[in-house]
Write a protein that holds these residues in place. Sequence first.
Motif, PDB file in Angstrom:
ATOM      1  N   GLU A  47       0.820  -1.209   0.000  1.00  0.00           N
ATOM      2  CA  GLU A  47       0.000   0.000   0.000  1.00  0.00           C
ATOM      3  C   GLU A  47       0.859   1.267   0.000  1.00  0.00           C
ATOM      4  N   LYS A  48       1.919   1.278   0.811  1.00  0.00           N
ATOM      5  CA  LYS A  48       2.809   2.437   0.904  1.00  0.00           C
ATOM      6  C   LYS A  48       3.472   2.724  -0.446  1.00  0.00           C
ATOM      7  N   HIS A  49       4.003   1.695  -1.085  1.00  0.00           N
ATOM      8  CA  HIS A  49       4.669   1.889  -2.377  1.00  0.00           C
ATOM      9  C   HIS A  49       3.678   2.262  -3.474  1.00  0.00           C
ATOM     10  N   ALA A  50       2.467   1.768  -3.397  1.00  0.00           N
ATOM     11  CA  ALA A  50       1.463   2.139  -4.396  1.00  0.00           C
ATOM     12  C   ALA A  50       1.181   3.636  -4.336  1.00  0.00           C
ATOM     13  N   VAL A  51       1.101   4.177  -3.135  1.00  0.00           N
ATOM     14  CA  VAL A  51       0.877   5.620  -2.974  1.00  0.00           C
ATOM     15  C   VAL A  51       2.098   6.404  -3.447  1.00  0.00           C
ATOM     16  N   GLU A  52       3.286   5.954  -3.053  1.00  0.00           N
ATOM     17  CA  GLU A  52       4.512   6.702  -3.356  1.00  0.00           C
ATOM     18  C   GLU A  52       4.980   6.562  -4.802  1.00  0.00           C
ATOM     19  N   ASP A  53       4.791   5.388  -5.397  1.00  0.00           N
ATOM     20  CA  ASP A  53       5.420   5.101  -6.682  1.00  0.00           C
ATOM     21  C   ASP A  53       4.476   5.034  -7.874  1.00  0.00           C
ATOM     22  N   TYR A  54       3.175   5.030  -7.647  1.00  0.00           N
ATOM     23  CA  TYR A  54       2.247   4.919  -8.777  1.00  0.00           C
ATOM     24  C   TYR A  54       2.472   6.048  -9.774  1.00  0.00           C
ATOM     25  N   GLY A  55       2.682   5.672 -11.000  1.00  0.00           N
ATOM     26  CA  GLY A  55       2.738   6.649 -12.076  1.00  0.00           C
ATOM     27  C   GLY A  55       4.016   7.420 -12.238  1.00  0.00           C
ATOM     28  N   ARG A  56       4.998   7.230 -11.398  1.00  0.00           N
ATOM     29  CA  ARG A  56       6.238   7.986 -11.548  1.00  0.00           C
ATOM     30  C   ARG A  56       7.105   7.341 -12.598  1.00  0.00           C
ATOM     31  N   PRO A  57       7.732   8.035 -13.447  1.00  0.00           N
ATOM     32  CA  PRO A  57       7.814   9.487 -13.570  1.00  0.00           C
ATOM     33  C   PRO A  57       6.818  10.060 -14.566  1.00  0.00           C
ATOM     34  N   LEU A  58       5.897   9.247 -15.079  1.00  0.00           N
ATOM     35  CA  LEU A  58       5.074   9.673 -16.208  1.00  0.00           C
ATOM     36  C   LEU A  58       3.800  10.417 -15.835  1.00  0.00           C
ATOM     37  N   ARG A  59       3.308  10.259 -14.627  1.00  0.00           N
ATOM     38  CA  ARG A  59       2.053  10.903 -14.244  1.00  0.00           C
ATOM     39  C   ARG A  59       2.283  11.851 -13.084  1.00  0.00           C
ATOM     40  N   ASP A  60       1.491  12.905 -13.062  1.00  0.00           N
ATOM     41  CA  ASP A  60       1.549  13.845 -11.947  1.00  0.00           C
ATOM     42  C   ASP A  60       0.643  13.406 -10.805  1.00  0.00           C
ATOM     43  N   GLU A  61      -0.314  12.550 -11.107  1.00  0.00           N
ATOM     44  CA  GLU A  61      -1.265  12.160 -10.077  1.00  0.00           C
ATOM     45  C   GLU A  61      -0.745  10.980  -9.267  1.00  0.00           C
ATOM     46  N   ALA A  62      -1.125  10.955  -8.034  1.00  0.00           N
ATOM     47  CA  ALA A  62      -0.831   9.841  -7.143  1.00  0.00           C
ATOM     48  C   ALA A  62      -2.050   9.642  -6.254  1.00  0.00           C
ATOM     49  N   PRO A  63      -2.337   8.413  -5.887  1.00  0.00           N
ATOM     50  CA  PRO A  63      -3.491   8.201  -5.007  1.00  0.00           C
ATOM     51  C   PRO A  63      -3.222   8.769  -3.620  1.00  0.00           C
ATOM     52  N   ASP A  64      -4.281   9.236  -2.984  1.00  0.00           N
ATOM     53  CA  ASP A  64      -4.176   9.729  -1.613  1.00  0.00           C
ATOM     54  C   ASP A  64      -3.968   8.567  -0.645  1.00  0.00           C
TER      55      ASP A  64
END
Length: 116
Positions: A47-64
């Motif tokens: 869960e922690k890595h999903a919040v921190e790493d989702y979409g990097r470096p291609l997206r600006d959005e990250a889940p809360d």
Amino acid sequence: MKRIVMALVAVAVVALTATVLVLNTAPDGAVLTASGDTHVVPRAAVEKHAVEDYGRPLRDEAPDSVNCAGDLRAKKAESVECTADFEGKRKPMTISVTEVDGDRVTVDFAVLNKSA
């Protein structure tokens, strides 16, 4: 002078093309660490890595926040179903193992655009 300008433009085009290529081929995931006798990545770490790493470096959005159904087994093609919260909109997220090298577990994140 004209040749210098043309050479600088050519160098800029090559540099831009290389940058776009790198960004478009960069993985949309993370590397996690498996542990324990059962060789799993604990739910909290997933869960922690999903919040921190989702979409990097291609997206600006990250889940809360991300909430997963359980731990993730460190075995290629294993996955865990989660729910990601994007500014109050809950969306289904699947976190899948793409590679395992000892305790290093590489994962990909997939988010459906429909609300959960």
